[in-house]
Design a protein around this motif. Structure first.
Motif, PDB file in Angstrom:
ATOM      1  N   LEU A 296       0.824  -1.210   0.000  1.00  0.00           N
ATOM      2  CA  LEU A 296       0.000   0.000   0.000  1.00  0.00           C
ATOM      3  C   LEU A 296       0.857   1.260   0.000  1.00  0.00           C
ATOM      4  O   LEU A 296       0.522   2.245  -0.667  1.00  0.00           O
ATOM      5  CB  LEU A 296      -0.925  -0.010   1.219  1.00  0.00           C
ATOM      6  N   VAL A 297       1.956   1.254   0.739  1.00  0.00           N
ATOM      7  CA  VAL A 297       2.810   2.442   0.832  1.00  0.00           C
ATOM      8  C   VAL A 297       3.488   2.734  -0.507  1.00  0.00           C
ATOM      9  O   VAL A 297       3.527   3.872  -0.964  1.00  0.00           O
ATOM     10  CB  VAL A 297       3.859   2.262   1.945  1.00  0.00           C
ATOM     11  N   THR A 298       4.013   1.679  -1.133  1.00  0.00           N
ATOM     12  CA  THR A 298       4.750   1.858  -2.393  1.00  0.00           C
ATOM     13  C   THR A 298       3.845   1.848  -3.615  1.00  0.00           C
ATOM     14  O   THR A 298       4.339   2.053  -4.726  1.00  0.00           O
ATOM     15  CB  THR A 298       5.800   0.749  -2.529  1.00  0.00           C
ATOM     16  N   CYS A 299       2.544   1.580  -3.418  1.00  0.00           N
ATOM     17  CA  CYS A 299       1.599   1.479  -4.536  1.00  0.00           C
ATOM     18  C   CYS A 299       2.135   0.483  -5.567  1.00  0.00           C
ATOM     19  O   CYS A 299       2.340   0.793  -6.743  1.00  0.00           O
ATOM     20  CB  CYS A 299       1.374   2.841  -5.179  1.00  0.00           C
ATOM     21  N   GLY A 300       2.361  -0.732  -5.091  1.00  0.00           N
ATOM     22  CA  GLY A 300       2.973  -1.769  -5.901  1.00  0.00           C
ATOM     23  C   GLY A 300       2.059  -2.295  -6.994  1.00  0.00           C
ATOM     24  O   GLY A 300       0.931  -1.822  -7.185  1.00  0.00           O
ATOM     25  N   PRO A 301       2.532  -3.313  -7.715  1.00  0.00           N
ATOM     26  CA  PRO A 301       1.737  -3.839  -8.847  1.00  0.00           C
ATOM     27  C   PRO A 301       0.435  -4.499  -8.427  1.00  0.00           C
ATOM     28  O   PRO A 301      -0.475  -4.617  -9.251  1.00  0.00           O
ATOM     29  CB  PRO A 301       2.699  -4.858  -9.488  1.00  0.00           C
ATOM     30  N   HIS A 302       0.329  -4.931  -7.164  1.00  0.00           N
ATOM     31  CA  HIS A 302      -0.895  -5.575  -6.690  1.00  0.00           C
ATOM     32  C   HIS A 302      -1.615  -4.686  -5.670  1.00  0.00           C
ATOM     33  O   HIS A 302      -2.249  -5.189  -4.732  1.00  0.00           O
ATOM     34  CB  HIS A 302      -0.569  -6.935  -6.069  1.00  0.00           C
ATOM     35  N   PHE A 303      -1.510  -3.369  -5.870  1.00  0.00           N
ATOM     36  CA  PHE A 303      -2.176  -2.426  -4.958  1.00  0.00           C
ATOM     37  C   PHE A 303      -3.686  -2.616  -4.984  1.00  0.00           C
ATOM     38  O   PHE A 303      -4.345  -2.566  -3.941  1.00  0.00           O
ATOM     39  CB  PHE A 303      -1.812  -0.996  -5.352  1.00  0.00           C
ATOM     40  N   LYS A 304      -4.246  -2.845  -6.166  1.00  0.00           N
ATOM     41  CA  LYS A 304      -5.694  -2.983  -6.290  1.00  0.00           C
ATOM     42  C   LYS A 304      -6.192  -4.183  -5.495  1.00  0.00           C
ATOM     43  O   LYS A 304      -7.178  -4.086  -4.741  1.00  0.00           O
ATOM     44  CB  LYS A 304      -6.075  -3.136  -7.759  1.00  0.00           C
TER      45      LYS A 304
END
Length: 268
Positions: free
Chosen positions: A214-222
């Motif tokens: 969530l912090v880094t808004c990664g590829p699996h944020f959704k």
């Protein structure tokens, strides 16, 4: 009675006592011999107990290994956060030394808090709030920063307060107000196994992995964000200044940028 008769009587009495003792022993031995079904039950119970102890030992061993893995991942994420902060500090110092400006990377995550109720809502505003998963007063969600979300926030700005949350704020929200969606039900994050069961296929196996995504808004944020239930906050301590005025006019609603942390902490 002569001494010989007394001796014979004593010897005879001793024989009788020994015979009776041997008979009692035989009776006790016969009583101890249990029926066949009881013996089978005892063997079954012993086998089940052995299997149970083996399973417990295996679970304990697996739990210790997973605990080491969780700690290792948390340490890796912490080192990454420190390296990112150190890099930003070094770049800022270098820019100052060169007489130039340092432009920090724009945040990629919004924290949106609903501050108005259901009165006098147009259908468009109501629908946008539903899409943002802000169905109740003082609900909060995390959304990705892009053109679509910014346009949606502009349409519902008088009803929400939003800004860029810090890493520590996201961590506090997860640990203090974090609930997840399991079988369409609001479930507390009581064990890392819950996260691993639903997000393990995306490489997220513990709470620290979830916070990092969530912090880094990664590829699996959704997937990670949809797995979280909207945060249910309380009314802020000391209340709102003026809910019907924007934040830049000493009000409450609108974009607070990095100052959203102060409001969210008063609502935790």
């Amino acid at each position: 009675m002569c001494i010989r008769d007394r001796y014979q009587r004593r010897v005879h009495g001793d024989k009788i006592k020994r015979t009776m003792a041997s008979k009692k022993t035989q009776i006790q031995v016969e009583k101890k011999a249990a029926p066949e079904n009881v013996q089978l039950k005892e063997k079954r119970d012993a086998r089940l107990r052995t299997e149970l102890l083996a399973r417990r030992a295996e679970r304990k061993k697996t739990a210790l290994e997973k605990k080491k893995q969780y700690l290792s991942r948390a340490e890796t994420h912490h080192k990454e956060y420190l390296a990112t902060e150190r890099k930003a500090i070094d770049e800022r110092r270098q820019a100052r030394a060169n007489g130039s400006f340092f432009v920090q990377e724009e945040p990629r995550v919004f924290l949106v808090i609903r501050i108005r109720g259901i009165s006098n809502l147009s259908p468009t505003v109501r629908k946008i709030l539903q899409l943002l998963r802000l169905r109740q007063l003082h609900n909060a969600t995390l959304i990705r920063v892009n053109k679509a979300t910014i346009n949606m926030l502009r349409r519902v700005e008088p009803f929400v307060a939003y800004g860029f949350p810090s890493r520590q704020l996201i961590s506090d929200l997860i640990y203090k107000r974090g609930y997840v969606r399991v079988n369409k039900q609001r479930t507390p994050i009581s064990r890392n196994e819950i996260i691993e069961a639903h997000l393990g296929k995306h490489g997220i196996i513990c709470v620290e992995d979830l916070i990092h995504e969530l912090v880094t808004c990664g590829p699996h944020f959704k997937e990670a964000n949809n797995f979280l239930w909207p945060f249910k906050l309380t009314s802020p301590r000391k209340g709102f200044a003026a809910k019907r005025h924007p934040y830049h006019n000493r009000g409450a609603w609108g974009n607070r940028e990095h100052r959203i942390t102060e409001l969210a902490r008063r609502m935790l």
